[in-house]
Motif scaffolding. Structure first.
Motif, PDB file in Angstrom:
ATOM      1  N   TYR A 203      -3.264 -27.947  62.415  1.00  0.00           N
ATOM      2  CA  TYR A 203      -1.896 -27.748  62.834  1.00  0.00           C
ATOM      3  C   TYR A 203      -1.922 -26.455  63.534  1.00  0.00           C
ATOM      4  CZ  TYR A 203       2.909 -27.241  61.871  1.00  0.00           C
ATOM      5  OH  TYR A 203       4.403 -27.212  62.261  1.00  0.00           O
TER       6      TYR A 203
ATOM      7  N   GLU B 210      -4.008 -34.584  50.783  1.00  0.00           N
ATOM      8  CA  GLU B 210      -3.878 -35.719  51.672  1.00  0.00           C
ATOM      9  C   GLU B 210      -5.229 -36.131  52.366  1.00  0.00           C
ATOM     10  OE1 GLU B 210      -0.512 -35.356  53.935  1.00  0.00           O
ATOM     11  OE2 GLU B 210       0.854 -35.771  52.723  1.00  0.00           O
TER      12      GLU B 210
ATOM     13  N   ASP C 195      -0.582 -31.985  52.192  1.00  0.00           N
ATOM     14  CA  ASP C 195      -1.275 -31.576  53.435  1.00  0.00           C
ATOM     15  C   ASP C 195      -2.180 -30.272  52.889  1.00  0.00           C
ATOM     16  OD1 ASP C 195      -1.521 -29.351  55.739  1.00  0.00           O
ATOM     17  OD2 ASP C 195      -1.855 -31.303  56.602  1.00  0.00           O
TER      18      ASP C 195
END
Length: 305
Positions: A70, A235, A267
């Motif tokens: 990310y 996840e 996440d």
């Protein structure tokens, strides 16, 4: 033969880097020192990668580790391996001005080789505490020459953390069991002195496995004794595990979590990264734990140490 070639390649890359970064020439032909602000950054940790992007310097990243998922743009960058299993050749080939690391970046031999090659490494804490978030944000911004932007980002993150921690809570907190990995054998769960333990507490829960430190495999009998109300997982870490399959497993099937099929997945970097999204992670976990329940109390705010 392959090992010998790898050693030759590493030696060549080291020499090439030293030649390329020892001096810079300006238009007048005079030698000048290397710029203070690194133009070619390599990040060995997903939270550090997020911080660089959050500060608006994502274009300076030339390589990242596999935990750097990310923002989405980070996935397109060259990868240097998992943060605890870095490749010295992979890092050197990117010709970085600086490598951003944390205490758990490694292995140690790779870190030592990079230092011996003259690569500038900037290290930050990986301790499971909110102070690590502040240290990383302010530290990275300092290296980028934008300390004021770092202070502003930390202030924003701190506000989000305090807001999440001040959400109303029920009188009885949920007992949460964080499961790192799951197989037909003993599940690996998070005890005290882990980021999972920290995040569960900050979200208003209680770690069901707080009787030991670090991560530990547990038996079905121990799991029943922990009596979790909720199971928390990352996840994608165990894609074959769903609430339907998890709560049929020995131990899990005898918990309160099984009666309500309470499995929360989040996440992994957002939950455990201790990066700019920490406040959002606390808020998301809090809502997942207590949505729809009668909320009668509030958690105190966080002091800015």
């Amino acid at each position: 033969m392959v090992c010998m070639l790898n050693r030759y390649l590493a030696t060549f890359l080291v020499c090439l880097h030293l030649i390329g970064t020892s001096v810079l020439a300006d238009d007048s032909g005079l030698q000048s020192s290397e710029p203070e602000v690194p133009q070619r950054l390599v990040s060995t940790d997903g939270s550090l990668t997020e911080i660089v992007y959050a500060l608006g310097y994502g274009s300076h990243l030339v390589g990242v580790d596999t935990t750097s998922t990310y923002p989405r743009e980070a996935k397109a960058l060259p990868q240097i391996g998992y943060k605890r299993a870095l490749s010295v050749e992979g890092v050197m080939s990117l010709m970085p001005d600086m490598v951003l690391t944390t205490d758990d970046s490694g292995p140690a031999i790779v870190i030592d080789q990079l230092k011996q090659a003259g690569i500038k490494l900037q290290n930050y804490s990986a301790a499971p505490e909110l102070a690590s978030v502040k240290e990383k944000i302010l530290g990275v911004s300092e290296q980028l020459g934008i300390p004021d932007q770092g202070k502003a980002l930390w202030a924003q993150v701190l506000t989000q953390i305090e807001s999440a921690m001040n959400r109303p809570l029920p009188e009885k907190p949920a007992k949460v069991l964080f499961v790192l990995s799951f197989s037909d054998r003993s599940p690996m769960v998070a005890g005290s002195e882990t980021v999972a333990h920290l995040m569960i507490n900050l979200a208003g829960g209680v770690n069901a496995a707080s009787g030991f430190d670090g991560f530990k495999p547990i038996s079905a009998e121990a799991l029943v004794e922990m009596a979790p109300d909720v199971v928390l997982m990352m996840e994608g870490r165990n894609p074959q595990v769903t609430s339907d399959t998890l709560f049929l497993k020995p131990g899990f099937n005898q918990t309160l979590a099984a009666s309500d099929q309470r499995l929360i997945t989040m996440d992994g970097m957002m939950l455990l990264g201790l990066g700019p999204r920490t406040g959002l992670a606390i808020d998301s976990l809090n809502k997942a734990l207590y949505s729809g329940q009668a909320l009668v109390s509030a958690k105190s705010g966080l002091a800015d140490d």
